[in-house]
Design a protein around this motif. Structure first.
Motif, mmCIF file in Angstrom:
data_model
loop_
_atom_site.group_PDB
_atom_site.id
_atom_site.type_symbol
_atom_site.label_atom_id
_atom_site.label_comp_id
_atom_site.label_asym_id
_atom_site.label_seq_id
_atom_site.Cartn_x
_atom_site.Cartn_y
_atom_site.Cartn_z
ATOM 1 N N PRO A 88 0.830 -1.208 0.000
ATOM 2 C CA PRO A 88 0.000 0.000 0.000
ATOM 3 C C PRO A 88 0.864 1.257 0.000
ATOM 4 C CG PRO A 88 0.038 -1.003 2.181
ATOM 5 C CD PRO A 88 0.709 -1.969 1.251
ATOM 6 N N GLY A 89 0.430 2.234 -0.765
ATOM 7 C CA GLY A 89 1.162 3.489 -0.814
ATOM 8 C C GLY A 89 2.474 3.417 -1.548
ATOM 9 N N ALA A 90 2.677 2.369 -2.332
ATOM 10 C CA ALA A 90 3.939 2.231 -3.047
ATOM 11 C C ALA A 90 4.128 3.395 -4.027
ATOM 12 C CB ALA A 90 3.967 0.896 -3.793
ATOM 13 N N LEU A 92 7.126 2.751 -1.365
ATOM 14 C CA LEU A 92 7.365 2.991 0.044
ATOM 15 C C LEU A 92 8.855 3.224 0.227
ATOM 16 C CD1 LEU A 92 6.334 3.070 2.942
ATOM 17 C CD2 LEU A 92 6.522 0.581 3.024
ATOM 18 N N THR A 93 9.242 4.463 0.474
ATOM 19 C CA THR A 93 10.651 4.821 0.547
ATOM 20 C C THR A 93 11.013 5.273 1.958
ATOM 21 O OG1 THR A 93 10.164 7.073 -0.174
ATOM 22 C CG2 THR A 93 10.716 5.468 -1.887
ATOM 23 N N ARG A 115 11.660 3.727 9.573
ATOM 24 C CA ARG A 115 11.906 4.657 8.463
ATOM 25 C C ARG A 115 12.728 5.850 8.946
ATOM 26 N NH1 ARG A 115 7.228 7.106 6.214
ATOM 27 N NH2 ARG A 115 8.209 7.155 4.176
ATOM 28 N N LEU A 120 5.861 3.172 10.354
ATOM 29 C CA LEU A 120 4.594 2.748 9.772
ATOM 30 C C LEU A 120 4.248 1.344 10.240
ATOM 31 C CD1 LEU A 120 2.322 3.367 7.697
ATOM 32 C CD2 LEU A 120 3.790 2.347 5.946
ATOM 33 N N LEU A 122 2.044 -1.789 9.079
ATOM 34 C CA LEU A 122 1.295 -2.414 7.990
ATOM 35 C C LEU A 122 0.558 -3.609 8.578
ATOM 36 C CD1 LEU A 122 3.866 -2.346 5.036
ATOM 37 C CD2 LEU A 122 1.965 -0.778 5.468
ATOM 38 N N THR A 131 -2.625 -3.315 5.181
ATOM 39 C CA THR A 131 -3.319 -2.030 5.303
ATOM 40 C C THR A 131 -2.510 -1.119 6.214
ATOM 41 O OG1 THR A 131 -5.453 -3.128 5.083
ATOM 42 C CG2 THR A 131 -5.445 -0.899 6.014
ATOM 43 N N PRO A 132 -2.140 0.062 5.759
ATOM 44 C CA PRO A 132 -1.386 0.966 6.630
ATOM 45 C C PRO A 132 -2.239 1.473 7.787
ATOM 46 C CG PRO A 132 -1.902 2.021 4.530
ATOM 47 C CD PRO A 132 -2.339 0.610 4.411
ATOM 48 N N ARG A 133 -1.617 1.615 8.967
ATOM 49 C CA ARG A 133 -2.289 2.119 10.156
ATOM 50 C C ARG A 133 -1.528 3.333 10.707
ATOM 51 N NH1 ARG A 133 -4.692 -1.317 13.710
ATOM 52 N NH2 ARG A 133 -4.922 0.582 14.949
ATOM 53 N N PRO A 134 -1.472 4.434 9.975
ATOM 54 C CA PRO A 134 -0.696 5.591 10.454
ATOM 55 C C PRO A 134 -1.238 6.175 11.750
ATOM 56 C CG PRO A 134 -2.040 6.190 8.565
ATOM 57 C CD PRO A 134 -2.120 4.697 8.680
#
Length: 498
Positions: A88-90, A92-93, A115, A120, A122, A131-134
């Motif tokens: 998700p959100g690729a 991803l850096t 990071r 993050l 996932l 699913t990201p959980r920010p």
């Protein structure tokens, strides 16, 4: 109080049915999609790999940190064929590393992604979907380089420890400007943070039992940036305090990079391996709860390159114990590589594969085994990628392609992989101790999250058994109860459910 070399080998000699098989690996790097851990100064460190089964087929997938390049999730299709899976959100850096664990208490493995910038979570779903959980983590913009986790008694979700490197915003930096470390405690659907100070620029953390047989947070710090006042740290989890000389702990000062822990002497107490620039320090656990440095003759210091003509000191990163030839003795892999262009340290710095011998000493075999890469290696993992009972090897390199090596060692011993499950939020039984007894020798491993350098593995605990035909498995569960199991067959994964 230290141990003699004879004592170190006591009991292990009984496990040996010879000197063991000669380790051999086959380069299968072509089975990996192109991957490089890239970036400038903020990615001199990091570059981890996480190995875990998110597809449910028993074969581990791989998550590779990319630094300024995109991180990758690779599906394991068998026969050492790996295919990129969507994230998700690729792209991803900014990723320095990742650790697999069940963060939400639903029995499914998630990823905690370290990071440069906000970390993050996932959350794992079926068939390697995430699913990201920010919203689950407090806002923070740090340079995260270390991670570990444990379950407090009765907790449904884990307590997390995150280590930060230098404070990128400090105008006086980088030297002497180590950022704050934090403890993240479950709070509602997320976590609340509290500082863990003093902080000395950690590059690895590991929550595991120590020589006192108590849950302890180990922190390995890079003295290059903390300058004079820091040291390797131990923090008692139950008492929430740092250990000191009054506890028998006097932390050495190292250019600390990675941590690995395992009982290698056969007395049931876990040793601690600390990688560094210059030498690698194996700390031997003693029955009085203290540690002593392993004797030089044990062969674990790996202080200079073992091939080539570069005689400058080595730089160690990821360290991991694993029984490569299944002879019943834990071996040791160390990823090596110059930080970048540090002139006082070796530029051609081959990785180490140290095979434990019947007398408890370690013998360097990486060149003969085919894994003595001289690229700037960082993270790595020893994991059975094809289900044949032999531990394979993945290595992430800075500014060079990642490596994949299949273990093709002939004449390996029998093996057993123990996979634990229990009811409740700590479904994978993190904190459990597994003792495997065979031919009069007991091997002990703990289920942990953390350690290495910027990456770790979730999955069955692998035990080599040499020529044993039967074995007994004893599980000390996190709640203090114990169960005993007699496998009806070896050379397989044994699932034990509490």
């Amino acid at each position: 109080m230290g141990k003699s070399l004879a004592a170190i080998g006591l009991g292990l000699i009984l496990a040996a049915s010879g000197l063991g098989a000669e380790p051999r690996f086959e380069d299968r790097s072509a089975g990996l999609p192109p991957h490089i851990y890239a970036g400038g100064w903020e990615h001199f460190v990091g570059g981890g790999v996480a190995a875990f089964d998110c597809s449910g087929d028993g074969l581990p997938e791989l998550f590779l940190a990319g630094g300024e390049a995109p991180a990758q999730l690779l599906g394991n299709g068998g026969d050492f064929g790996f295919t990129p899976l969507p994230l998700p959100g690729a792209p991803l850096t900014g990723v320095t590393g990742a650790y697999p664990l069940d963060l939400t208490g639903d029995g499914v493995l998630d990823l905690f992604v370290l990071r440069v910038g906000p970390n993050l979570i996932l959350e794992g779903g079926p068939d390697c979907t995430f699913t990201p959980r920010p919203e689950a983590l407090p806002e923070a913009d740090r340079w995260s380089t270390a991670f570990t986790a444990w379950w407090a008694p009765g907790a449904d979700r884990p307590t997390l420890a995150v280590g930060s490197y230098v404070d990128r915003a400090d105008p006086e930096g980088p030297f002497g400007t180590c950022d704050v470390n934090v403890i993240l405690t479950p709070d509602g659907d997320g976590w609340r943070d509290a500082p863990l100070v003093p902080a000395f620029c950690p590059l690895s953390m590991l929550a595991a039992r120590d020589a006192r047989d108590r849950p302890t947070l180990r922190i390995s710090n890079d003295r290059h940036y903390y300058l004079h006042d820091g040291a390797e740290q131990m923090w008692d989890i139950a008492e929430a305090r740092f250990l000191g000389p009054e506890d028998g702990w006097e932390g050495p000062q190292l250019w600390g990079m990675g941590i690995a822990s395992r009982d290698v002497t056969g007395d049931g107490l876990p040793e601690v391996m600390l990688t560094s620039m210059g030498d690698q320090l194996l700390q031997i656990a003693s029955a009085d709860g203290t540690y002593s440095a392993a004797p030089f003759s044990q062969g674990t210091y790996a202080q200079r390159p073992h091939t080539g003509e570069d005689g400058r000191p080595s730089t160690g990163w990821h360290a991991e114990f694993g029984d490569v030839d299944n002879d019943g003795r834990a071996d040791l892999f160390i990823a090596k590589g110059n930080v970048d262009q540090m002139p006082g340290l070796a530029m051609e710095d081959p990785n180490n594969l140290l095979m434990q011998q019947p007398d408890g000493t370690f013998l360097e075999t990486a060149a003969a085994a085919g894994v003595a890469s001289k690229t700037r290696s960082r993270g790595a993992t020893l994991a059975d990628l094809d289900g044949d009972g032999r531990l394979d090897l993945v290595v992430v390199n800075r500014r060079a392609a990642a490596e994949l090596h299949r273990n093709v060692t002939e004449g390996t011993g029998r093996w057993l992989a123990v996979d634990l499950r229990q009811p409740g939020g700590n479904a994978f039984a993190v904190g459990a101790l597994v003792t495997v007894r065979a031919d009069g020798v007991a091997q002990v491993q703990e289920v942990t999250v953390g350690g290495g350098h910027a990456g770790g593995r979730a999955g069955p605990l692998h035990f080599g058994l040499g020529g044993a035909e039967t074995t007994e498995v004893v599980v000390d569960w996190p709640d203090g109860t114990r169960s005993t199991h007699i496998p009806d067959a070896l050379n397989r994964v044994l699932r034990i459910t509490k």
